[in-house]
Each structure stands twice: as structure tokens, then as C-alpha cells.
Design an enzyme around this catalytic site. Sequence first.
Site, mmCIF file in Angstrom:
data_model
loop_
_atom_site.group_PDB
_atom_site.id
_atom_site.type_symbol
_atom_site.label_atom_id
_atom_site.label_comp_id
_atom_site.label_asym_id
_atom_site.label_seq_id
_atom_site.Cartn_x
_atom_site.Cartn_y
_atom_site.Cartn_z
ATOM 1 C CD GLU A 86 -14.921 -27.473 1.825
ATOM 2 O OE1 GLU A 86 -16.091 -27.044 1.900
ATOM 3 O OE2 GLU A 86 -14.267 -27.439 0.776
ATOM 4 C CE1 TYR B 190 -19.619 -29.385 0.033
ATOM 5 C CE2 TYR B 190 -19.055 -28.287 2.099
ATOM 6 C CZ TYR B 190 -18.878 -28.450 0.743
ATOM 7 O OH TYR B 190 -17.960 -27.695 0.081
ATOM 8 C CG ASP C 16 -22.430 -27.123 -1.968
ATOM 9 O OD1 ASP C 16 -22.745 -27.531 -3.086
ATOM 10 O OD2 ASP C 16 -21.668 -26.166 -1.792
#
Length: 279
Positions: free
Chosen positions: A41, A124, A142
Site C-alpha cells: 500500500e 487510506y 482512494d
Amino acid sequence: MKVLKDQQQRLQTELLAWGNQHRRALPWRETRDPFLVLVAEVMLTQTQVSRVATIFPSFVQRFPTIAVLADAPIQELLALWSGLGYNRRALRLRECARSIHNQHQGLVPDDYRVLRSLPGIGPYIANAILAQAFNHRVSALDTNTRRVLLRAFFGTLEQTRELQRKADELVPAGQIWTWTQAVFDLGATICRPQPACAVCPLQEGCLFQGRGDDPHKTPRRQSTFEGSHRQLRGRVIAAFAQGVTTKAELARHIGLSDSAFDQVYNELAQEGFFEPNTT
DNA sequence: AATGCGGGGTG
DNA sequence: CACCCAGCATT
């Protein structure tokens, strides 16, 4: 009200089925290890999937655990980060690993507030980790997934907080990981800024129906990269990662031994790019 | 709310 | 050359 809920459930079922048929094969989807999800991520922030896919495997092979990454030599860290850009993310990721190693028993936290307190983890990434690694019923919002959900399920612009709440409710309890991937995949391949509604599995019942503008606000324009400060930073860091480690060598390698180099070097040093390993 | 941060890919 | 891209931290 009930009609709306029923409609959302139909769309939800369609999207899940489509996602299971069309799921992209990506390296980080072969694991639910919270640490590997975290690494993926961070790499994926503002960086295309295709590029992360080429670099993620070698990076996590060298730094497979919190403990190993916490001890990573910065030079090697940056070398393996090469090609991803936004190099300060790599530093923050290492700091994040150190914090988890030293203050959280070496375990990635499964709590939103705690995750948010870690360097480099914003709203996020916190939710992306909770959903994909800990099976929490939250939506990883996102720009991509926000667009999909606003278009197909909600139709109108929502405040961030309200959208997060509604998006969380939309996550099917038994298929959290699957749902997360399906929303990403639809946004990446069909429900793009210029959507391909003709081939979309949600065309029946989608609130968007090709009308209106992209609900995602247009991003800021970035100044020209060639000749920019950012490019200079990138060149210095690239040289450092390749083994040019002293300031004098870097200055010679970059080719401007004047005050301009000095300023960039000091700036990078201030951010921790040249720090030795201090455990 | 606005800005800085990388850099390769695409049209 | 303009524009895009699984955000975050700082001011």
C-alpha cells in the site's frame, strides 16, 4: 429507501461476481500478511500498479519481515526502492517498521487510530490494511474506489466522513477482501475517469449511467519535471543508492559543486536520507 | 486549502 | 509537451 437498498445489493452482487471472474493477478494479492500488505500500500500511493508489480517481489524478498526492514541499511533500501519515486516514502516505511518493532511487539496494529499514528500511514492505507489483512469491515477509499462508489452506488457528492460511513456499510461481511479487490479492479479497468460503461457489469442499476462529470476532482497540475528540483533530488538519491555515499563524491557525480548542490544535499540530509543505521 | 514529493508511461 | 497515477505530511 428500501428500493435503494435493494438496488445497492443487486449492484453489490454483480460487482462481486464480476470481480471473481476478472481479478487481476498481482504479487501482493498472493498474501494477507499485514506487513506485506502495508508495504504494497505504501508503494502504491501515487504510483501505478504496473510499476509496483515489478518492484514489490524483489523488495519483500530482501525485506520480508518487520524486523528485517527495521534494520535495513538506507542505501540498500533506496536501491531496492529505485523506480518507484517519492523516495521519502521508503524512509517513512522504514521508520514505520521500526516503530512497530520497538513499540508494538513487532506486530502490525489492527486498530485504525494506532495505524494512523505510524509514519506514512494516512486514512487510506490504514483502512486498506484493516480490510485486506485483518478482515475488518471498512472501505479502502482512494481516488479510484471513491469514484466507483460515488458513481455506481451513491450518485451524489458526499462529504468525506459520510461517504466513508456509507462505503463501510457497503462492504459485504463475509467477502471483505474479495470486495476490496473487485472495487479496485472495476475502477482500474472499466470505471476509469473516462468510463467504459458499455462493458460494465453494473450498467443496469448504476446511478451514473455515463452522465455528468468525473466525481473525482481534477488533480493539481505538476510543474515540468525536466530541470526541476525534484529531478535533482532524484539524481542525488539515485547516485547514493548506487554506492556514491560521501558528499564530495556525490557533488562530483552530480556535476555541480556549487551552492545549488549544497542546498539539495543538506535538504536531503535533513530528511534522513544519508543517516547511518542507528538502532 | 495549498504545496512538495518521482518518474515512467501514454497520447 | 501535457497528463496520468491504490496519498501523505507539512504549512
